[in-house]
Design a protein around this motif. Structure first.
Motif, PDB file in Angstrom:
ATOM      1  N   GLY A 121      31.517  17.844  73.458  1.00 52.95           N
ATOM      2  CA  GLY A 121      32.552  18.117  72.470  1.00 52.95           C
ATOM      3  C   GLY A 121      32.022  18.864  71.261  1.00 52.95           C
ATOM      4  N   LEU A 122      32.874  19.715  70.693  1.00 54.94           N
ATOM      5  CA  LEU A 122      32.493  20.462  69.497  1.00 54.94           C
ATOM      6  C   LEU A 122      32.387  19.528  68.295  1.00 54.94           C
ATOM      7  CD1 LEU A 122      34.754  23.650  69.784  1.00 54.94           C
ATOM      8  CD2 LEU A 122      32.356  23.380  70.469  1.00 54.94           C
ATOM      9  N   SER A 123      31.441  19.863  67.411  1.00 55.18           N
ATOM     10  CA  SER A 123      31.272  19.077  66.192  1.00 55.18           C
ATOM     11  C   SER A 123      32.177  19.629  65.097  1.00 55.18           C
ATOM     12  CB  SER A 123      29.816  19.116  65.731  1.00 55.18           C
ATOM     13  OG  SER A 123      28.964  18.532  66.687  1.00 55.18           O
ATOM     14  N   LEU A 124      32.785  18.728  64.331  1.00 54.16           N
ATOM     15  CA  LEU A 124      33.534  19.093  63.139  1.00 54.16           C
ATOM     16  C   LEU A 124      32.744  18.594  61.934  1.00 54.16           C
ATOM     17  CD1 LEU A 124      37.159  17.981  64.138  1.00 54.16           C
ATOM     18  CD2 LEU A 124      36.219  20.305  64.226  1.00 54.16           C
ATOM     19  N   PHE A 125      32.626  19.415  60.899  1.00 51.76           N
ATOM     20  CA  PHE A 125      31.964  18.959  59.678  1.00 51.76           C
ATOM     21  C   PHE A 125      33.011  18.492  58.691  1.00 51.76           C
ATOM     22  CE2 PHE A 125      30.144  19.743  55.401  1.00 51.76           C
ATOM     23  CZ  PHE A 125      29.187  18.738  55.453  1.00 51.76           C
ATOM     24  N   ILE A 126      32.935  17.213  58.335  1.00 50.40           N
ATOM     25  CA  ILE A 126      33.863  16.613  57.393  1.00 50.40           C
ATOM     26  C   ILE A 126      33.182  16.526  56.034  1.00 50.40           C
ATOM     27  CG2 ILE A 126      35.329  14.633  56.881  1.00 50.40           C
ATOM     28  CD1 ILE A 126      36.054  15.967  59.511  1.00 50.40           C
ATOM     29  N   ASN A 127      33.830  17.040  55.008  1.00 53.09           N
ATOM     30  CA  ASN A 127      33.295  16.955  53.653  1.00 53.09           C
ATOM     31  C   ASN A 127      34.305  16.202  52.792  1.00 53.09           C
ATOM     32  OD1 ASN A 127      32.321  17.356  51.041  1.00 53.09           O
ATOM     33  ND2 ASN A 127      31.526  19.385  51.519  1.00 53.09           N
ATOM     34  N   THR A 128      33.887  15.049  52.288  1.00 53.12           N
ATOM     35  CA  THR A 128      34.804  14.208  51.507  1.00 53.12           C
ATOM     36  C   THR A 128      34.471  14.232  50.016  1.00 53.12           C
ATOM     37  OG1 THR A 128      33.411  12.252  51.899  1.00 53.12           O
ATOM     38  CG2 THR A 128      35.201  12.673  53.456  1.00 53.12           C
ATOM     39  N   GLU A 129      33.690  15.210  49.560  1.00 57.41           N
ATOM     40  CA  GLU A 129      33.324  15.267  48.153  1.00 57.41           C
ATOM     41  C   GLU A 129      34.529  15.550  47.265  1.00 57.41           C
ATOM     42  OE1 GLU A 129      30.182  18.056  47.660  1.00 57.41           O
ATOM     43  OE2 GLU A 129      28.756  16.925  48.881  1.00 57.41           O
ATOM     44  N   ASN A 188      35.237  21.659  58.267  1.00 57.62           N
ATOM     45  CA  ASN A 188      34.577  22.936  58.586  1.00 57.62           C
ATOM     46  C   ASN A 188      34.658  23.947  57.443  1.00 57.62           C
ATOM     47  OD1 ASN A 188      33.838  21.894  61.019  1.00 57.62           O
ATOM     48  ND2 ASN A 188      35.127  23.223  62.275  1.00 57.62           N
ATOM     49  N   GLY A 189      34.569  23.472  56.230  1.00 58.29           N
ATOM     50  CA  GLY A 189      34.493  24.375  55.093  1.00 58.29           C
ATOM     51  C   GLY A 189      35.811  24.875  54.565  1.00 58.29           C
ATOM     52  N   GLY A 190      36.921  24.424  55.128  1.00 55.09           N
ATOM     53  CA  GLY A 190      38.225  24.831  54.625  1.00 55.09           C
ATOM     54  C   GLY A 190      38.762  26.095  55.259  1.00 55.09           C
ATOM     55  N   ALA A 191      39.951  26.503  54.804  1.00 58.66           N
ATOM     56  CA  ALA A 191      40.685  27.607  55.433  1.00 58.66           C
ATOM     57  C   ALA A 191      39.927  28.921  55.409  1.00 58.66           C
ATOM     58  CB  ALA A 191      42.043  27.774  54.749  1.00 58.66           C
ATOM     59  N   ASN A 192      39.129  29.174  54.358  1.00 58.36           N
ATOM     60  CA  ASN A 192      38.403  30.441  54.263  1.00 58.36           C
ATOM     61  C   ASN A 192      37.240  30.542  55.237  1.00 58.36           C
ATOM     62  OD1 ASN A 192      40.081  31.372  52.205  1.00 58.36           O
ATOM     63  ND2 ASN A 192      38.781  30.489  50.594  1.00 58.36           N
ATOM     64  N   ASN A 193      36.933  29.437  55.913  1.00 56.45           N
ATOM     65  CA  ASN A 193      35.805  29.423  56.856  1.00 56.45           C
ATOM     66  C   ASN A 193      36.248  28.978  58.245  1.00 56.45           C
ATOM     67  OD1 ASN A 193      32.909  29.769  57.273  1.00 56.45           O
ATOM     68  ND2 ASN A 193      32.797  27.540  57.464  1.00 56.45           N
ATOM     69  N   GLY A 194      37.543  29.131  58.526  1.00 56.51           N
ATOM     70  CA  GLY A 194      38.048  28.735  59.831  1.00 56.51           C
ATOM     71  C   GLY A 194      38.338  27.254  59.951  1.00 56.51           C
ATOM     72  N   GLY A 195      38.275  26.544  58.814  1.00 56.85           N
ATOM     73  CA  GLY A 195      38.550  25.119  58.839  1.00 56.85           C
ATOM     74  C   GLY A 195      39.872  24.801  58.177  1.00 56.85           C
ATOM     75  N   ALA A 196      39.957  23.624  57.594  1.00 52.30           N
ATOM     76  CA  ALA A 196      41.229  23.211  56.990  1.00 52.30           C
ATOM     77  C   ALA A 196      40.979  22.075  56.009  1.00 52.30           C
ATOM     78  CB  ALA A 196      42.209  22.747  58.062  1.00 52.30           C
ATOM     79  N   SER A 197      41.954  21.854  55.124  1.00 50.64           N
ATOM     80  CA  SER A 197      41.933  20.717  54.202  1.00 50.64           C
ATOM     81  C   SER A 197      43.098  19.805  54.526  1.00 50.64           C
ATOM     82  CB  SER A 197      42.049  21.201  52.748  1.00 50.64           C
ATOM     83  OG  SER A 197      40.934  21.989  52.386  1.00 50.64           O
ATOM     84  N   VAL A 198      42.864  18.507  54.364  1.00 54.34           N
ATOM     85  CA  VAL A 198      43.912  17.529  54.627  1.00 54.34           C
ATOM     86  C   VAL A 198      44.793  17.410  53.384  1.00 54.34           C
ATOM     87  CG1 VAL A 198      44.386  15.090  55.077  1.00 54.34           C
ATOM     88  CG2 VAL A 198      42.495  16.233  56.264  1.00 54.34           C
TER      89      VAL A 198
END
Length: 620
Positions: free
Chosen positions: A133-141, A147-157
């Motif tokens: 399975g692919l790894s997702l990077f979760i940042n809770t700071e 995965n770094g948010g929308a500007n990096n192909g990721g997302a914010s909750v």
């Protein structure tokens, strides 16, 4: 075309893992709550997600009893996804791609927002590089960013749409569709790899863009051994560089490529001791699992693999605690003394001690020259005797380390049997501690440590590796180390004599009453003359009371009397008053016996020694 260590990017990210298992403490949804699939189908804001699940055939998966966590993109997110990828409608997205993207939003188990921590978590998606399975990077700071948010192909909750409990898990709404991450995405996503990202950019040219290469599929899959920011800091320190800008881009590119294996997705389960693999740079890496998982490079310092198996769509990343160096770089770099310690695995304890005390910066200065007698890790283990380096006062560790350092570059061929000075100092003064070198049998230092590997030259001096930590010397240290004082040592330790307590007394640390001591130490020929004068064969033939009184006459307690402190007049010892002639450099005892001071100012940590040529006696 060569690749860079985008690999580095992901490595350390795995340092903390997000829980992906069922949470016994999670509130159980009431009977009759909808499933994940049913909730999505009934909620107008997720109609695009519902349609996508239908197309991909995933409705059944999310409609069962197995529990999942879903990061659910809303309709606006799907519209942006289609536009960004050139699709006019959901139907134009290849089903296999759509399926992978959707599964990359799904994690096994019920993970509430309070369960999520900064680190990696595995999704249900399987990328192109591996069946894992692919790894997702979760940042809770700052909220929950994937995965770094929308500007990096990721997302914010969305903070207002977290913890939507359903019968088979939980839903967190996100503002962007999470793409399939590559190594570059993960490097940018995690602040632990900001230096790596900077290095990739700095090493790139118009012809070779390493960020693009490690984002693509050519030569993939990649296996990347990714150094953290701290590892880059150590490298720069060892090279005497203040920043990446001090390292030539071509050199940086060579180093980065040495961290990448192309064409293979090598997971931790594939590693074995003795396994070798060719890198993009051309040289090989070797692996050693005998003492934890380690990567061996062209230096003598192995890198520890701290985090394994961070899986991306185009490769796998393993985090390491050291920047690896190929032979071609080792042959041309000119490391400082700090750099040599950093690159030698057997000097890792010394390197840690230098960092603890800040002396790594001192020994990294290319404008100064030093000679360092460097204890091995085994030597530090004996010295610490089960304690940790951090348990010792920093000021003590600093002085002990400085007692291994001489000013200037002294190669082994330049060493002589003599006294010199280390950079350690006596008490709060500027008086440097003495350092006794004996070449009678190899190179022996203060009688406690021997050189095992001489002449490791550095940009700012030379390192001689030694087999024992050289502790701060007492006056007894020099008496026992210097063979010219063997008769004095015999007198101090003569069995059955009251004098036998002298060794313990004169070994007391500086500042402990009655230290410091000033010792006027008779050399062997002085004792030979005394034996002839008394008509005896040796120490054992001298009356105990006479021996004790004689030894007392050579010790001043409570004062560190250096040559600059001696003036014409009287100095009081434990046994008698001596008359000083500072001009002639002599001492006269109550019996008018005159002794010349042959060697001045052998400075110990608890006093000072002056060698004299006649044994002094109290009033007879």
């Amino acid at each position: 075309m060569k690749l860079l260590p985008k690999f580095l990017l992901v490595a350390f990210l795995a340092s903390a893992f997000v829980s992906c298992s069922d949470d016994d403490d999670a509130p159980a949804p009431p009977q009759g709550d909808p499933t994940i699939a049913e909730f999505v189908a009934e909620n107008d804001d997720f109609s695009s997600l519902g349609a996508a699940l239908e197309v991909a055939g995933l409705v059944g998966v999310l409609n069962g009893t197995d529990e999942y966590t879903v990061f659910a993109p809303n309709n606006t997110a799907f519209t942006a996804f289609l536009q960004a990828n050139g699709f006019s409608s959901l139907g134009e997205v290849p089903v296999d791609l759509l399926t992978k993207v959707l599964l990359n939003h799904v994690v096994v188990g019920t993970n509430l927002s309070t369960d999520l921590t900064t680190g990696y978590i595995s999704s249900l998606a399987v990328g192109s590089a591996s069946a894992s399975g692919l790894s997702l990077f979760i940042n809770t700071e700052n909220g929950v960013v994937i995965n770094g948010g929308a500007n990096n192909g990721g997302a914010s909750v969305f903070e207002s749409q977290v913890d939507i409990l359903v019968s088979n898990g939980v839903i967190h709404a996100v503002e962007n569709v999470i793409g399939l991450p590559d190594v570059t995405n993960q490097a940018i996503a995690n602040p632990q790899f900001s230096t790596l990202v900077s290095a990739l950019i700095a090493a790139s040219t118009d012809q070779t863009n390493y960020v693009d290469i490690l984002s693509g599929s050519e030569s993939s899959p990649f296996t990347v051994f990714a150094p953290t920011n701290a590892a880059f800091d150590d490298l720069l320190s060892g090279l005497g560089a203040s920043s990446l800008s001090d390292v030539a881009p071509a050199t940086l590119a060579t180093i980065l490529e040495y961290h990448v294996i192309a064409g293979s997705n090598v997971r931790s389960s594939d590693l074995t001791t003795g396994l070798t693999a060719a890198t993009l740079q051309g040289e090989e890496l070797e692996f050693d699992l005998s003492n934890g998982a380690q990567v061996m490079d062209a230096t003598e310092a192995n890198a520890n693999i701290a985090i394994v198996d961070v899986q991306t769509n185009n490769g796998v990343v393993h985090a390491i605690d050291k920047v690896l160096l190929p032979q071609v770089i080792v042959d041309v770099i000119d490391p400082t003394i700090t750099g040599l310690a950093m690159m030698n695995d057997d000097l890792s304890s010394l390197f840690a001690a230098l960092q603890l005390t800040g002396l790594d910066e001192v020994l990294n200065d290319r404008a100064s020259q030093y000679t360092v007698f460097a204890p091995t890790n085994a030597a530090f283990d004996i010295f610490l005797n089960g304690s940790a380096l951090g348990d010792l006062p920093v000021e003590v560790v600093t002085q002990v380390l400085l007692n291994h350092v001489l000013a200037g570059t002294v190669l082994s061929t330049d060493l002589e049997t003599t006294y010199t000075n280390s950079l350690a100092t006596f008490g709060g003064t500027e008086n440097n501690l003495s350092f006794y070198i004996n070449l009678d049998n190899g190179v022996r230092l203060n009688g406690v440590s021997s050189v095992t590997a001489p002449d490791n030259e550095a940009a700012n001096g030379v390192v001689h590796i030694v087999d024992a930590v050289i502790g701060l010397p007492t006056v007894v240290t020099f008496a026992t180390a210097d063979p010219n004082f063997s008769s004095l040592v015999a007198a101090l330790t003569d069995d059955g004599q009251e004098a036998q307590n002298y060794v313990e007394t004169l070994s007391t640390p500086n500042g402990t009453a009655p230290a410091p001591f000033t010792v006027f130490a008779p050399i062997n020929s002085a004792f030979d003359n005394l034996f002839a004068e008394l008509g005896v064969e040796g120490i054992e033939d001298i009356d105990p009371a006479t021996l004790t009184a004689a030894l007392n006459t050579h010790v001043v307690a409570g004062f560190n009397v250096r040559s600059t402190d001696l003036t014409n007049g009287t100095v009081s010892t434990l046994g008698a008053d001596l008359t000083v002639d500072a001009t002639a450099g002599t001492l006269t005892d109550p019996n008018d016996r005159v002794s010349t001071i042959a060697v001045f100012d052998v400075q110990a940590a608890n006093g000072v020694v002056h060698a004299i040529d006649t044994v002094l006696l109290p009033q007879l």
